[in-house]
Design a protein around this motif. Structure first.
Motif, PDB file in Angstrom:
ATOM      1  N   PHE A 262      -4.595 -10.056 114.706  1.00 13.26           N
ATOM      2  CA  PHE A 262      -3.586  -9.063 114.335  1.00 13.26           C
ATOM      3  C   PHE A 262      -3.415  -8.934 112.823  1.00 13.26           C
ATOM      4  O   PHE A 262      -2.927  -7.915 112.335  1.00 13.26           O
ATOM      5  CB  PHE A 262      -2.236  -9.359 115.004  1.00 13.26           C
ATOM      6  CG  PHE A 262      -1.521 -10.572 114.464  1.00 13.26           C
ATOM      7  CD1 PHE A 262      -0.726 -10.490 113.335  1.00 13.26           C
ATOM      8  CD2 PHE A 262      -1.637 -11.793 115.112  1.00 13.26           C
ATOM      9  CE1 PHE A 262      -0.065 -11.605 112.840  1.00 13.26           C
ATOM     10  CE2 PHE A 262      -0.978 -12.907 114.629  1.00 13.26           C
ATOM     11  CZ  PHE A 262      -0.193 -12.818 113.496  1.00 13.26           C
TER      12      PHE A 262
ATOM     13  N   TYR B 126      -6.129  -0.969 115.417  1.00 12.92           N
ATOM     14  CA  TYR B 126      -5.795  -2.234 116.059  1.00 12.92           C
ATOM     15  C   TYR B 126      -6.616  -2.367 117.336  1.00 12.92           C
ATOM     16  O   TYR B 126      -7.134  -1.379 117.862  1.00 12.92           O
ATOM     17  CB  TYR B 126      -4.297  -2.342 116.370  1.00 12.92           C
ATOM     18  CG  TYR B 126      -3.797  -1.348 117.390  1.00 12.92           C
ATOM     19  CD1 TYR B 126      -3.682  -1.698 118.729  1.00 12.92           C
ATOM     20  CD2 TYR B 126      -3.456  -0.053 117.016  1.00 12.92           C
ATOM     21  CE1 TYR B 126      -3.235  -0.792 119.667  1.00 12.92           C
ATOM     22  CE2 TYR B 126      -3.013   0.854 117.944  1.00 12.92           C
ATOM     23  CZ  TYR B 126      -2.902   0.490 119.269  1.00 12.92           C
ATOM     24  OH  TYR B 126      -2.466   1.402 120.202  1.00 12.92           O
TER      25      TYR B 126
ATOM     26  N   ARG C 129      -4.516  -6.023 124.296  1.00 12.15           N
ATOM     27  CA  ARG C 129      -3.482  -6.903 123.741  1.00 12.15           C
ATOM     28  C   ARG C 129      -3.856  -8.379 123.817  1.00 12.15           C
ATOM     29  O   ARG C 129      -3.462  -9.163 122.955  1.00 12.15           O
ATOM     30  CB  ARG C 129      -2.150  -6.654 124.445  1.00 12.15           C
ATOM     31  CG  ARG C 129      -1.010  -7.451 123.848  1.00 12.15           C
ATOM     32  CD  ARG C 129       0.306  -7.135 124.535  1.00 12.15           C
ATOM     33  NE  ARG C 129       1.352  -8.008 124.076  1.00 12.15           N
ATOM     34  CZ  ARG C 129       2.114  -7.803 123.005  1.00 12.15           C
ATOM     35  NH1 ARG C 129       1.937  -6.738 122.278  1.00 12.15           N
ATOM     36  NH2 ARG C 129       3.048  -8.658 122.660  1.00 12.15           N
TER      37      ARG C 129
ATOM     38  N   TRP D 104      -5.192  -9.795 120.540  1.00 10.61           N
ATOM     39  CA  TRP D 104      -4.405  -9.694 119.306  1.00 10.61           C
ATOM     40  C   TRP D 104      -4.269 -11.044 118.613  1.00 10.61           C
ATOM     41  O   TRP D 104      -4.018 -11.104 117.416  1.00 10.61           O
ATOM     42  CB  TRP D 104      -3.025  -9.131 119.594  1.00 10.61           C
ATOM     43  CG  TRP D 104      -3.011  -7.675 119.958  1.00 10.61           C
ATOM     44  CD1 TRP D 104      -4.087  -6.862 120.191  1.00 10.61           C
ATOM     45  CD2 TRP D 104      -1.871  -6.862 120.151  1.00 10.61           C
ATOM     46  NE1 TRP D 104      -3.682  -5.601 120.522  1.00 10.61           N
ATOM     47  CE2 TRP D 104      -2.314  -5.566 120.498  1.00 10.61           C
ATOM     48  CE3 TRP D 104      -0.503  -7.087 120.067  1.00 10.61           C
ATOM     49  CZ2 TRP D 104      -1.450  -4.506 120.759  1.00 10.61           C
ATOM     50  CZ3 TRP D 104       0.366  -6.023 120.329  1.00 10.61           C
ATOM     51  CH2 TRP D 104      -0.104  -4.755 120.661  1.00 10.61           C
TER      52      TRP D 104
ATOM     53  N   SER E 208       5.006  -3.458 116.928  1.00 13.66           N
ATOM     54  CA  SER E 208       4.186  -3.657 118.116  1.00 13.66           C
ATOM     55  C   SER E 208       5.072  -3.584 119.360  1.00 13.66           C
ATOM     56  O   SER E 208       6.219  -4.036 119.351  1.00 13.66           O
ATOM     57  CB  SER E 208       3.456  -5.000 118.058  1.00 13.66           C
ATOM     58  OG  SER E 208       4.368  -6.062 118.114  1.00 13.66           O
TER      59      SER E 208
END
Length: 184
Positions: A136, A118, A122, A125, A102
Motif C-alpha cells: 500500500f 492501487y 485488497r 494491499w 481506503s
C-alpha cells in the motif's frame, strides 16, 4: 469575494511547505491550506517571512472547475470565501493524513477525485511480513510527466501533485521542487 494567490497549496507537510517556500522565493504569492498541525515551525516561519499565508487547521473540500482547469478551492473554515489561483498543488499525504481514503473495495483521493493507482485485490494491499515494505505504500495519485494530476485519465491543466501522495515511494521534497520548476 475570493482570496487570490498565484499558487494555492493543499497540504502543509514537508512537500507543501517546501513547494510554498520555493515558489515564494521565486516571487509568486502562495497560500497553504493545512488541515493538520504538521507544519514544522522553522519551515513555516520561513514561508511566512517570505510573505506566504497559512490557513492552519483548515481543510480543502473541493473546487470549481472550468473544464480541466481548477478555478478555485473551497475550504471548511473560509465558508463562502474561495481561494483562487493560477496554479494549485495537492500535497495532502497518503492514508494517515487522509490524502487517500481506503474502503473495503477501493482507494480514492477525497478532494478532487484524482485517479489513484492501487492493487484492486485488497488481499494484496499488505505483506504478511510486518517488517517488509508494504504494497500500500506504493499506491497513490497518478500524474502526467509534468506532475499534473489525472482525473478520468486526463491531466488537469493547473492542478499538480507532490510528495507522499504520489504513486511509488517518492522523495517528498524532490517531487515538490520538480512541480515548482513546472510552474515557474
Amino acid at each position: 469575494m475570493a482570496e487570490i494567490y498565484d499558487v494555492v497549496i493543499i497540504g502543509g507537510g514537508r512537500a507543501g511547505i517546501a513547494a510554498g517556500t520555493a515558489l515564494q522565493k521565486a516571487g509568486l504569492s502562495c497560500a497553504i491550506v493545512a488541515a493538520g498541525l504538521n507544519l514544522e515551525k522553522t519551515s513555516r516561519e520561513e514561508f511566512i517571512s517570505l510573505g506566504g499565508t497559512v490557513f492552519k487547521g483548515d481543510r480543502a473540500e473541493g473546487g470549481v472547475w472550468d473544464g480541466q482547469r481548477l478555478l478555485y478551492v473551497k475550504t471548511r473554515n473560509l465558508g463562502r470565501t474561495p481561494l483562487s489561483a493560477d496554479f494549485f498543488i495537492l500535497a495532502t499525504g497518503k492514508f494517515f493524513s487522509r490524502g487517500l481514503i481506503s474502503t473495503m473495495d477501493t482507494i480514492y483521493e477525497p478532494v478532487f477525485g484524482c485517479d489513484v493507482l492501487y492493487e484492486k485485490d485488497r488481499s494484496r494491499w499488505v505483506s504478511d511480513d510486518f517488517f517488509a515494505p508494504q504494497p500500500f505504500e506504493s499506491f497513490g495519485v497518478l500524474t502526467d510527466e509534468r506532475g499534473r494530476v489525472l482525473i478520468g485519465g486526463s491531466p488537469a491543466s493547473n492542478l499538480y501533485a507532490a510528495g507522499e501522495l504520489l504513486c511509488g515511494r517518492p522523495d517528498i521534497v524532490k517531487t515538490a521542487l520538480e512541480v515548482c520548476r513546472n510552474i515557474i
